[in-house]
Design a protein around this motif. Structure first.
Motif, short mmCIF file in Angstrom:
data_model
loop_
_atom_site.label_atom_id
_atom_site.label_comp_id
_atom_site.label_asym_id
_atom_site.label_seq_id
_atom_site.Cartn_x
_atom_site.Cartn_y
_atom_site.Cartn_z
N SER A 66 -12.36 -2.81 -1.74
CA SER A 66 -10.95 -2.52 -1.97
C SER A 66 -10.20 -3.77 -2.44
CB SER A 66 -10.31 -2.00 -0.69
OG SER A 66 -10.48 -2.92 0.38
N VAL A 67 -9.07 -3.54 -3.08
CA VAL A 67 -8.23 -4.65 -3.55
C VAL A 67 -7.77 -5.50 -2.38
CG1 VAL A 67 -6.05 -5.24 -4.68
CG2 VAL A 67 -7.49 -3.41 -5.62
N ASP A 68 -7.39 -4.83 -1.28
CA ASP A 68 -7.08 -5.53 -0.04
C ASP A 68 -7.37 -4.59 1.12
OD1 ASP A 68 -4.72 -3.85 0.42
OD2 ASP A 68 -3.71 -5.08 -1.08
N THR A 99 -5.67 -2.75 2.94
CA THR A 99 -4.92 -1.49 3.06
C THR A 99 -4.92 -0.68 1.77
OG1 THR A 99 -2.84 -2.64 2.54
CG2 THR A 99 -3.42 -2.38 4.88
N SER A 100 -5.82 -1.02 0.85
CA SER A 100 -5.91 -0.29 -0.42
C SER A 100 -6.88 0.87 -0.27
CB SER A 100 -6.37 -1.23 -1.54
OG SER A 100 -5.43 -2.25 -1.76
N THR A 121 -6.94 3.76 -1.75
CA THR A 121 -7.32 4.46 -2.98
C THR A 121 -7.53 3.52 -4.17
OG1 THR A 121 -4.98 4.81 -3.55
CG2 THR A 121 -6.08 6.54 -2.27
N ASN A 122 -7.30 2.23 -3.97
CA ASN A 122 -7.48 1.26 -5.05
C ASN A 122 -8.68 0.37 -4.72
OD1 ASN A 122 -7.20 -0.32 -7.29
ND2 ASN A 122 -5.23 -1.24 -6.69
N TYR A 123 -9.83 0.74 -5.26
CA TYR A 123 -11.06 0.01 -4.96
C TYR A 123 -12.07 0.22 -6.07
CZ TYR A 123 -12.58 4.70 -3.54
OH TYR A 123 -12.88 6.04 -3.54
N ARG A 141 -13.28 6.62 2.40
CA ARG A 141 -12.55 5.34 2.33
C ARG A 141 -13.56 4.22 2.13
NH1 ARG A 141 -8.60 6.34 7.60
NH2 ARG A 141 -7.26 7.94 6.63
N VAL A 151 -11.54 -1.33 4.01
CA VAL A 151 -10.15 -1.07 4.39
C VAL A 151 -10.05 -0.78 5.89
CG1 VAL A 151 -9.49 -0.18 2.13
CG2 VAL A 151 -10.27 1.41 3.91
#
Length: 386
Positions: free
Chosen positions: A67-69, A71-72, A74-76, A167, A171
Motif C-alpha cells: 500500500s501507499v501508506d 491507511t491506503s 484501496t491505493n496499493y 486488503r 495496511v
C-alpha cells in the motif's frame, strides 16, 4: 529360584501390559510416532508429533500488495511482496504445519491466462506428491475461476485451499495474514481431502464450484448463493457442515476426466461469455465466432433468456459447430434450457460454466460427451443410493 521366577513373571506382566497400552498409540495417526524407553523395569511411551507438510504456492494479488501508506486500503500495488517473506512473518505457524513456499508468479488474478492456469494446476499436483496439502494465494477478482479450474483439473485428492485478501498486507486492519494462516491451518487439518479445491476467506470456506465474489470491497465478499458455506474456522476449531458432491464418491471415481497431462496447454479451447440485456445485439456472439470461439456461455435474463438478435445469431453459430451453455445473470438459481447445440448450465454461474465448457471442449468435440460431463461433474448434484 521360585522367588526369581515370581519376580520375573511380575516384571513380564507389568511390562507386557505397558507395551499393550503403548501399541494403540503406535497406529493412532500417520502424523504421530511412539518411542519406548525402559527405565528400572518400566516402559514410558513418548509421542512425537509429526507436523503435516503444507506448501504455499503464490501467484500475487491483493494479499501480496504494497500500500501507499498504512491507511491506503484501496491505493496499493498488487503482487509486490514475496510469499517467502509473508509466511516467515506469520506467528505460531510451526505449531500447525511444516510450511514451505513457491513463488509461481506475482500479479493480479486477472492477468493470468488459461495456459498459465494449466501450468499452475500441474505445479499443484507436483507439490502434492510430497506435501499433505497445498495453499494457493491469488487475487480475489477472478479467484473463483482459478479455484474452479484447479478443482476440475488437480488429480490428487489431498486438500487444496485457495485464499487471498480484500486488503493489502501492509495496511491497518488487513485480513491478509489471518486468511493465509487459516488457509494453512485448513490444508494441514486434512478435513477437506476429497473436497476438491476449496476457497477460504474471512474464517469460512466454500466449494470452488459454488462460490462467487459478491462485493468489490467488503472482507465477507465470497458467498455461496442459496446453498451456503462448507464450514467455518473459529480459532483452533474447524467445523465442516456440508460436503461437495465429489467428496461422496469412491476414491476410484473421484477425479474428473480433465487430466492435463493428456493434453498440451495449446489444446485449451477458446470459450467466451455473451451477456444478454434489453434488446441486446448479435455482435458479441458473431464477434466471438469470427475470432475462433469453439464455445460460448450466455448469461441470460431471468431463467436464461436472451434477446431475439442473440438467439438468431446463436442458431447460426450452432450450425458452424459452436457449442453453447445457458446460464442466468441473476446471481443465483438454475437454468434448464437445452436443445440442439445448447447445454443447460444448471446452477453454475457464467464464469464457472465457461471454465467447465473450456475444459470439456479441450478434451472432446463430441456434443453428447460434453453434455454428459455437465450433467455429472458440472451440475454437482448428490445422488443417493435407493
Amino acid at each position: 529360584m521360585q522367588k526369581w521366577k515370581t519376580n520375573s513373571l511380575k516384571w513380564i506382566l507389568a511390562t507386557g501390559l505397558a507395551v499393550t497400552a503403548v501399541l494403540p498409540n503406535l497406529y493412532a495417526s500417520p502424523a504421530s510416532a511412539a518411542t519406548v524407553n525402559t527405565t528400572q523395569g518400566s516402559i514410558v511411551a513418548e509421542t512425537v508429533k509429526k507436523l503435516p507438510k503444507v506448501q504455499v504456492i503464490a501467484t500475487g494479488g491483493t494479499m501480496a500488495g504494497q500500500s501507499v501508506d498504512a491507511t491506503s486500503f484501496t491505493n496499493y500495488k498488487a503482487g509486490t511482496l514475496l510469499i517467502e517473506d509473508m509466511v516467515k512473518s506469520l506467528p505460531n505457524k510451526d505449531k500447525i504445519a511444516e510450511v514451505s513456499t513457491y513463488q509461481f508468479g506475482n500479479s493480479g488474478s486477472s492477468a493470468y491466462t488459461m495456459q498459465q492456469l494449466y501450468e499452475l494446476s500441474l505445479k499443484v499436483d507436483e507439490a502434492l506428491k510430497t506435501q499433505d496439502g497445498v495453499v494457493v494465494t491469488t487475487g480475489t477478482d477472478t479467484m473463483e475461476e482459478i479455484a474452479y479450474f484447479l478443482d476440475l483439473t488437480v488429480r490428487s485428492p489431498k486438500p487444496v485451499v485457495i485464499t487471498g485478501s480484500m486488503r493489502p498486507w501492509t495496511v491497518i486492519g488487513t485480513d491478509a495474514p489471518a486468511n493465509l494462516y487459516n488457509a494453512i491451518k485448513l490444508a494441514a487439518s486434512g478435513k477437506t481431502k476429497y473436497f476438491g479445491t476449496v476457497l477460504m476467506l474471512n474464517d469460512e470456506f466454500h466449494a470452488a464450484r459454488d462460490v462467487t465474489k459478491s462485493n468489490s470491497y467488503r472482507t465477507d465478499t465470497f458467498v455461496t448463493p442459496e446453498i451456503g458455506a462448507l464450514g467455518y474456522i473459529d480459532g483452533d476449531v474447524i467445523s465442516v457442515y456440508r460436503a461437495p458432491f465429489r467428496a461422496l464418491k469412491p476414491a476410484t471415481s473421484w477425479a474428473t476426466p480433465f487430466d492435463l497431462t493428456k493434453i498440451s496447454k495449446s489444446d485449451l479451447a477458446k470459450v467466451e461469455i455473451a451477456y444478454s440485456y434489453q434488446d441486446a445485439g448479435a455482435g458479441a456472439i458473431s464477434g466471438y465466432v469470427s475470432t475462433g470461439a469453439k464455445g460460448i456461455v450466455t448469461a441470460g435474463t431471468g431463467a436464461g433468456g436472451i434477446s431475439k438478435a442473440m438467439s438468431e445469431e446463436r442458431k447460426a453459430a450452432i450450425e458452424k459447430g459452436v457449442i453453447f451453455v445457458t446460464t442466468t445473470r441473476t446471481g443465483s438459481g438454475s437454468n434448464y434450457s437445452s436443445g440442439e447445440g445448447i447445454i443447460a448450465g444448471g446452477n453454475l454461474n457464467a464464469a464457472h460454466a465457461r471454465v467447465m465448457l473450456l475444459l470439456s471442449l479441450s478434451f472432446s468435440k463430441d456434443f453428447e460427451t460434453i453434455k454428459g460431463w455437465f450433467e455429472t461433474y458440472g451440475y454437482g448434484q448428490i445422488e443417493l443410493n435407493k
